[in-house]
Design an enzyme around this catalytic site. Structure first.
Site, short mmCIF file in Angstrom:
data_model
loop_
_atom_site.label_atom_id
_atom_site.label_comp_id
_atom_site.label_asym_id
_atom_site.label_seq_id
_atom_site.Cartn_x
_atom_site.Cartn_y
_atom_site.Cartn_z
CE LYS A 206 -8.48 53.79 6.77
NZ LYS A 206 -8.07 54.62 5.61
N GLY A 356 -10.09 41.57 -4.47
CA GLY A 356 -8.69 41.23 -4.46
C GLY A 356 -8.27 40.56 -3.16
N GLY A 380 -12.88 46.93 -4.88
CA GLY A 380 -13.59 48.19 -4.96
C GLY A 380 -14.67 48.16 -6.03
#
Ligand code: 3PG
Ligand code: MG
Length: 399
Positions: A206, A356, A380
């Site tokens: 995204k 990750g 993140g």
């Protein structure tokens, strides 16, 4: 940095003291068997835990796993993680079957010096992630009761304003663990004065997830290479048809604007692998980006794109990579991610793999961790660090 460290705590002496360690043991699990598919995050916290055990602390470890909804949910139990942690430490890990309840209290009370306990998933408690300060605070009080000091070694969670990350350090003497220190040290090199050319590779599905980091990086980087599912929204912004590929329609205008402002710094795919369906055995072909058939979807970048990206990476002195180039979990669509990863390992550059998923991709593809400068445990978190945001977990350690 005005942050106290694990070494400061060790220098004070921790023998016989209870030390509460927030770790990020949020490891990927196999959907069918529940087995741990990548134990990188468990390994990453061993230096901190080992040092505390060696120094004779009573070590109480807490972590989240997945995103349970504030109540116990067996599929997100940390039980299997306790087993793996024990194997890696070579010492038993006493597992509490709740987080702050009877099992946790008796497990912590039963610890001898140099022993280690793991509490059940923090997110089995609504207070952990609550937006309500009082609710978070009440849970933080219960957690803080298990420690005489607090160590944050959960780099992957420092961007979360959660009880165990943000509120517990306000209640206990607090220090940064070895992993958090190393991560911050490495990432601060990228935001400081990176050696140039500085090339960033972004992938993943995204644009909306990566928009803030793209905005923040554009003025800083020399080249920004974009692959993964999100490249199709950029291709659409260039006026190309993308078939049934992943597309964020409401981001097309934003992408057009970014491309205009990028002054040629953004490099997009020139060819992609398109398939009939999102499936490992789907029929597929490589096509040029101006020839994507209307009924097919792109699942990887093509070989010419890999060659172009590799050429840009071979010039780089500093590299940051976040996000796979394609659906690397399916062998038919893994070549783009593999090609880019290999180009990064060959470059004579300081390279940082963020996150990750990208870290798991590196290991799933059989690439050696040591051929990268640093593999971050935070997806993140590392992106938000590069965006220049204040990270609640770091801010809490600074106070
Ligand atoms: C991660 O996997 O990115 C971290 O463990 C944080 O997990 P979260 O995104 O569910 O907060
Ligand atoms: Mg995440």
């Amino acid at each position: 940095m005005s942050i106290r460290t694990l070494d400061d705590l060790l220098a004070e002496g921790v023998s016989g003291r209870r030390v509460l360690v927030r770790a990020d043991l949020n490891v990927p699990l196999d959907k069918q068997s529940g087995a741990i598919t990548d134990d990188g995050r468990i390994r990453a916290v061993l230096p901190t835990l080992g040092a505390l055990v060696e120094a004779g602390a009573k070590v109480v470890v807490c972590s989240h796993l997945g995103r349970p909804k504030g109540a116990p949910d067996p599929q997100f139990s940390l039980g299997p993680v306790a087993g793996r942690l024990g194997e890696l430490l070579g010492a038993p890990v006493h597992f509490a079957t709740d987080t702050v309840g009877e099992s946790a209290r008796s497990t912590v009370a039963g610890l001898a010096d140099g022993q280690i306990a793991l509490l059940e998933n923090l997110r089995f408690n609504a207070g952990e992630t609550s937006k309500d300060e009082a609710e978070r605070g009440a849970f933080a009080d219960q957690l803080a009761a298990f420690g005489d000091a607090y160590v944050d070694d959960a780099f992957g969670a420092v961007h979360r304003k959660h009880a165990s990350v943000f509120d517990v350090p306000a209640r206990l003497p607090h220090v940064a663990g070895r992993l958090v220190l190393r991560e911050v040290e490495v990432l601060s090199k990228l935001t400081g004065d990176p050696e140039r050319p500085y090339v960033v590779v972004l992938g993943g599905s995204k644009v909306s997830d990566k928009l803030a980091v793209i905005e923040a990086l554009l003025p800083t980087v020399d080249r920004l290479l974009i692959g993964g599912g999100m490249c199709f929204t950029f291709l659409k912004a260039q006026g190309l048809e993308v078939g049934t590929s992943l597309l964020e329609k409401d981001m097309v205008e934003t992408c057009r604007n970014l491309l205009e402002r990028a002054n040629g710094k953004i490099l997009l795919p020139v060819d992609v692998v398109v398939a009939d369906a999102f499936a490992p055995d789907a029929a597929h072909d490589t096509v040029r980006v101006d020839g994507i058939p209307s009924h097919r979807l792109g699942l990887d970048v093509g070989p010419e794109t890999v060659a172009g990206f590799s050429a840009a990476l071979s010039q780089a002195k500093t590299i940051f990579w976040n996000g796979p180039m394609g659906v690397f979990e399916m062998p038919a669509f893994a070549a783009g991610t593999r090609g880019v990863a290999e180009a990064i390992t060959k470059a004579d550059a300081f390279s940082v793999v963020g996150g990750g998923d990208s870290a798991a991709a590196v290991r799933a593809l059989g690439l050696d961790d040591s051929s990268f400068g640093h593999i971050s445990t935070g997806g993140g978190a590392s992106l938000e660090y590069l965006e220049g945001k204040t990270l609640p977990g770091i801010a809490a350690l600074e106070n």
